[in-house]
Write a protein that holds these residues in place. Sequence first.
Motif, PDB file in Angstrom:
ATOM      1  N   ASP A 184      -1.308  -3.762  -4.109  1.00  0.00           N
ATOM      2  CA  ASP A 184      -0.258  -3.195  -3.272  1.00  0.00           C
ATOM      3  C   ASP A 184      -0.806  -2.007  -2.493  1.00  0.00           C
ATOM      4  O   ASP A 184      -1.931  -1.543  -2.734  1.00  0.00           O
ATOM      5  CB  ASP A 184       0.970  -2.811  -4.108  1.00  0.00           C
ATOM      6  N   ARG A 185      -0.034  -1.527  -1.548  1.00  0.00           N
ATOM      7  CA  ARG A 185      -0.517  -0.469  -0.661  1.00  0.00           C
ATOM      8  C   ARG A 185      -0.765   0.862  -1.383  1.00  0.00           C
ATOM      9  O   ARG A 185      -1.769   1.531  -1.090  1.00  0.00           O
ATOM     10  CB  ARG A 185       0.441  -0.297   0.516  1.00  0.00           C
ATOM     11  N   PRO A 186       0.090   1.296  -2.332  1.00  0.00           N
ATOM     12  CA  PRO A 186      -0.244   2.540  -3.047  1.00  0.00           C
ATOM     13  C   PRO A 186      -1.574   2.469  -3.785  1.00  0.00           C
ATOM     14  O   PRO A 186      -2.332   3.449  -3.814  1.00  0.00           O
ATOM     15  CB  PRO A 186       0.942   2.705  -4.013  1.00  0.00           C
ATOM     16  N   THR A 204      -1.511  -0.376   6.173  1.00  0.00           N
ATOM     17  CA  THR A 204      -1.060  -1.486   7.017  1.00  0.00           C
ATOM     18  C   THR A 204      -1.851  -1.550   8.319  1.00  0.00           C
ATOM     19  O   THR A 204      -2.321  -2.617   8.728  1.00  0.00           O
ATOM     20  CB  THR A 204       0.437  -1.336   7.329  1.00  0.00           C
ATOM     21  N   VAL A 205      -1.996  -0.404   8.970  1.00  0.00           N
ATOM     22  CA  VAL A 205      -2.674  -0.360  10.259  1.00  0.00           C
ATOM     23  C   VAL A 205      -4.155  -0.670  10.103  1.00  0.00           C
ATOM     24  O   VAL A 205      -4.742  -1.421  10.900  1.00  0.00           O
ATOM     25  CB  VAL A 205      -2.464   1.004  10.944  1.00  0.00           C
ATOM     26  N   THR A 206      -4.798  -0.113   9.081  1.00  0.00           N
ATOM     27  CA  THR A 206      -6.223  -0.368   8.880  1.00  0.00           C
ATOM     28  C   THR A 206      -6.468  -1.834   8.541  1.00  0.00           C
ATOM     29  O   THR A 206      -7.460  -2.425   8.989  1.00  0.00           O
ATOM     30  CB  THR A 206      -6.787   0.543   7.775  1.00  0.00           C
ATOM     31  N   THR A 207      -5.568  -2.441   7.777  1.00  0.00           N
ATOM     32  CA  THR A 207      -5.681  -3.872   7.489  1.00  0.00           C
ATOM     33  C   THR A 207      -5.581  -4.686   8.767  1.00  0.00           C
ATOM     34  O   THR A 207      -6.343  -5.643   8.983  1.00  0.00           O
ATOM     35  CB  THR A 207      -4.585  -4.305   6.505  1.00  0.00           C
ATOM     36  N   ARG A 208      -4.649  -4.321   9.639  1.00  0.00           N
ATOM     37  CA  ARG A 208      -4.491  -5.017  10.913  1.00  0.00           C
ATOM     38  C   ARG A 208      -5.767  -4.904  11.750  1.00  0.00           C
ATOM     39  O   ARG A 208      -6.238  -5.889  12.327  1.00  0.00           O
ATOM     40  CB  ARG A 208      -3.300  -4.441  11.671  1.00  0.00           C
ATOM     41  N   ARG A 209      -6.332  -3.701  11.822  1.00  0.00           N
ATOM     42  CA  ARG A 209      -7.574  -3.515  12.577  1.00  0.00           C
ATOM     43  C   ARG A 209      -8.713  -4.332  11.973  1.00  0.00           C
ATOM     44  O   ARG A 209      -9.520  -4.934  12.689  1.00  0.00           O
ATOM     45  CB  ARG A 209      -7.951  -2.029  12.602  1.00  0.00           C
ATOM     46  N   ASN A 220      -2.818 -15.148  12.159  1.00  0.00           N
ATOM     47  CA  ASN A 220      -2.587 -16.100  11.074  1.00  0.00           C
ATOM     48  C   ASN A 220      -3.766 -16.004  10.107  1.00  0.00           C
ATOM     49  O   ASN A 220      -4.597 -16.921  10.013  1.00  0.00           O
ATOM     50  CB  ASN A 220      -2.436 -17.517  11.622  1.00  0.00           C
ATOM     51  N   PRO A 221      -3.871 -14.890   9.387  1.00  0.00           N
ATOM     52  CA  PRO A 221      -5.081 -14.613   8.607  1.00  0.00           C
ATOM     53  C   PRO A 221      -5.284 -15.606   7.465  1.00  0.00           C
ATOM     54  O   PRO A 221      -4.332 -16.039   6.810  1.00  0.00           O
ATOM     55  CB  PRO A 221      -4.829 -13.203   8.060  1.00  0.00           C
ATOM     56  N   SER A 222      -6.547 -15.954   7.232  1.00  0.00           N
ATOM     57  CA  SER A 222      -6.909 -16.846   6.136  1.00  0.00           C
ATOM     58  C   SER A 222      -7.915 -16.201   5.190  1.00  0.00           C
ATOM     59  O   SER A 222      -8.173 -16.734   4.114  1.00  0.00           O
ATOM     60  CB  SER A 222      -7.497 -18.154   6.691  1.00  0.00           C
ATOM     61  N   VAL A 223      -8.503 -15.068   5.580  1.00  0.00           N
ATOM     62  CA  VAL A 223      -9.471 -14.355   4.734  1.00  0.00           C
ATOM     63  C   VAL A 223      -8.765 -13.256   3.945  1.00  0.00           C
ATOM     64  O   VAL A 223      -8.808 -13.225   2.714  1.00  0.00           O
ATOM     65  CB  VAL A 223     -10.612 -13.758   5.584  1.00  0.00           C
ATOM     66  N   LEU A 224      -8.100 -12.352   4.648  1.00  0.00           N
ATOM     67  CA  LEU A 224      -7.369 -11.259   4.021  1.00  0.00           C
ATOM     68  C   LEU A 224      -5.880 -11.516   4.252  1.00  0.00           C
ATOM     69  O   LEU A 224      -5.342 -11.232   5.323  1.00  0.00           O
ATOM     70  CB  LEU A 224      -7.803  -9.923   4.617  1.00  0.00           C
ATOM     71  N   VAL A 225      -5.234 -12.089   3.240  1.00  0.00           N
ATOM     72  CA  VAL A 225      -3.880 -12.595   3.427  1.00  0.00           C
ATOM     73  C   VAL A 225      -2.848 -11.613   2.883  1.00  0.00           C
ATOM     74  O   VAL A 225      -3.141 -10.782   2.021  1.00  0.00           O
ATOM     75  CB  VAL A 225      -3.691 -13.967   2.756  1.00  0.00           C
ATOM     76  N   THR A 226      -1.640 -11.730   3.400  1.00  0.00           N
ATOM     77  CA  THR A 226      -0.513 -10.945   2.906  1.00  0.00           C
ATOM     78  C   THR A 226       0.176 -11.694   1.782  1.00  0.00           C
ATOM     79  O   THR A 226       0.472 -12.887   1.911  1.00  0.00           O
ATOM     80  CB  THR A 226       0.501 -10.686   4.035  1.00  0.00           C
ATOM     81  N   GLY A 229       5.912  -9.092  -0.215  1.00  0.00           N
ATOM     82  CA  GLY A 229       6.608  -8.299  -1.213  1.00  0.00           C
ATOM     83  C   GLY A 229       5.701  -7.604  -2.196  1.00  0.00           C
ATOM     84  O   GLY A 229       6.163  -6.851  -3.056  1.00  0.00           O
ATOM     85  N   VAL A 230       4.379  -7.848  -2.080  1.00  0.00           N
ATOM     86  CA  VAL A 230       3.427  -7.243  -3.016  1.00  0.00           C
ATOM     87  C   VAL A 230       2.361  -6.453  -2.278  1.00  0.00           C
ATOM     88  O   VAL A 230       2.282  -5.225  -2.384  1.00  0.00           O
ATOM     89  CB  VAL A 230       2.769  -8.306  -3.926  1.00  0.00           C
ATOM     90  N   GLY A 231       1.490  -7.156  -1.521  1.00  0.00           N
ATOM     91  CA  GLY A 231       0.389  -6.463  -0.855  1.00  0.00           C
ATOM     92  C   GLY A 231      -0.549  -7.427  -0.181  1.00  0.00           C
ATOM     93  O   GLY A 231      -0.112  -8.325   0.538  1.00  0.00           O
ATOM     94  N   TYR A 232      -1.854  -7.300  -0.476  1.00  0.00           N
ATOM     95  CA  TYR A 232      -2.875  -8.093   0.203  1.00  0.00           C
ATOM     96  C   TYR A 232      -3.855  -8.664  -0.803  1.00  0.00           C
ATOM     97  O   TYR A 232      -4.091  -8.088  -1.878  1.00  0.00           O
ATOM     98  CB  TYR A 232      -3.637  -7.236   1.220  1.00  0.00           C
ATOM     99  N   ARG A 233      -4.500  -9.796  -0.420  1.00  0.00           N
ATOM    100  CA  ARG A 233      -5.479 -10.447  -1.297  1.00  0.00           C
ATOM    101  C   ARG A 233      -6.578 -11.063  -0.456  1.00  0.00           C
ATOM    102  O   ARG A 233      -6.325 -11.629   0.602  1.00  0.00           O
ATOM    103  CB  ARG A 233      -4.791 -11.536  -2.129  1.00  0.00           C
ATOM    104  N   LEU A 234      -7.818 -10.965  -0.947  1.00  0.00           N
ATOM    105  CA  LEU A 234      -8.952 -11.625  -0.303  1.00  0.00           C
ATOM    106  C   LEU A 234      -9.051 -13.054  -0.811  1.00  0.00           C
ATOM    107  O   LEU A 234      -9.228 -13.275  -2.020  1.00  0.00           O
ATOM    108  CB  LEU A 234     -10.247 -10.867  -0.619  1.00  0.00           C
ATOM    109  N   GLU A 235      -8.939 -14.027   0.088  1.00  0.00           N
ATOM    110  CA  GLU A 235      -8.931 -15.431  -0.289  1.00  0.00           C
ATOM    111  C   GLU A 235     -10.340 -16.009  -0.262  1.00  0.00           C
ATOM    112  O   GLU A 235     -10.605 -17.029   0.345  1.00  0.00           O
ATOM    113  CB  GLU A 235      -8.040 -16.224   0.663  1.00  0.00           C
ATOM    114  N   LEU A 236     -11.256 -15.356  -0.942  1.00  0.00           N
ATOM    115  CA  LEU A 236     -12.631 -15.824  -1.059  1.00  0.00           C
ATOM    116  C   LEU A 236     -13.089 -15.620  -2.481  1.00  0.00           C
ATOM    117  O   LEU A 236     -12.609 -14.729  -3.191  1.00  0.00           O
ATOM    118  CB  LEU A 236     -13.561 -15.044  -0.121  1.00  0.00           C
ATOM    119  N   GLY A 237     -14.087 -16.391  -2.900  1.00  0.00           N
ATOM    120  CA  GLY A 237     -14.695 -16.180  -4.218  1.00  0.00           C
ATOM    121  C   GLY A 237     -13.848 -16.676  -5.347  1.00  0.00           C
ATOM    122  O   GLY A 237     -12.822 -17.330  -5.176  1.00  0.00           O
TER     123      GLY A 237
END
Length: 239
Positions: A184-186, A204-209, A220-226, A229-237
């Motif tokens: 999550d963001r915190p 949020t802004v740094t993730t967008r950049r 439509n991100p496929s590497v760093l996905v949202t 209601g929780v946060g972000y996840r790297l869809e690799l490995g």
Amino acid sequence: MSQPRGDAAELADRRVLVIEDDPTVNEVVHSYLRAAGYLVDSATDSFSGLAAVAETSPDLIVLDRMLPGIDGAEVCRRIRAESTVPIIMLTALGSEEDRIDGLEAGADDYVVKPFSPRELVLRVNSVLRRSLPEFAREAPFDIGPFRLDPSARIVTRDGSPLELSVREFDLFAFFLKHPRQTFDRPTLLRGVWGWDIGDLSTVTVTTRRLREKIEDDPGNPSVLVTVWGVGYRLELGSP
């Protein structure tokens, strides 16, 4: 000039450019940074600031959000078009829009006015230290099309280096080291920025950049996905 001691020694004689039109603020920031051991150059408007970036090749820039001529966000965009030099933006008290505009323009960090000069020096120390290669060697590793060299602070994609700002690198390196985990963001604010309290829109802004530089389709991100209601996840490995 006072000499830095302890873990600040590696920052001695780094060059900082202060772009600030208020003469009192400019002088105070200049004095505190010099006392901390930095070489400091100053500019008082946007155009002289841009000229000074080209002339002095600073290691870090302290940039006022509101400047005569063109504003600080546009100055930041023009610098970012040519360089990944760390930028700390000074923003008006309580203006979330100013902070977001600065981050979207490419700033690595921000300090809200009125501010403590000591706090600003600590932020400069932190951002500059993160921008330096680590002395303790950490082995590079591959994950998907990306190769992370933490010690050299380089990420490549299919062999081509990515032009990432300090915070973009820190955020992506964090995810590359923790694949398939949702944050999550915190947690990201603490783990990447080292802030216990701060504006969550920074994440949020740094993730967008960052997505604009690592995704084939940033919308439509496929590497760093949202994870809604929780946060972000790297869809690799592997998890």
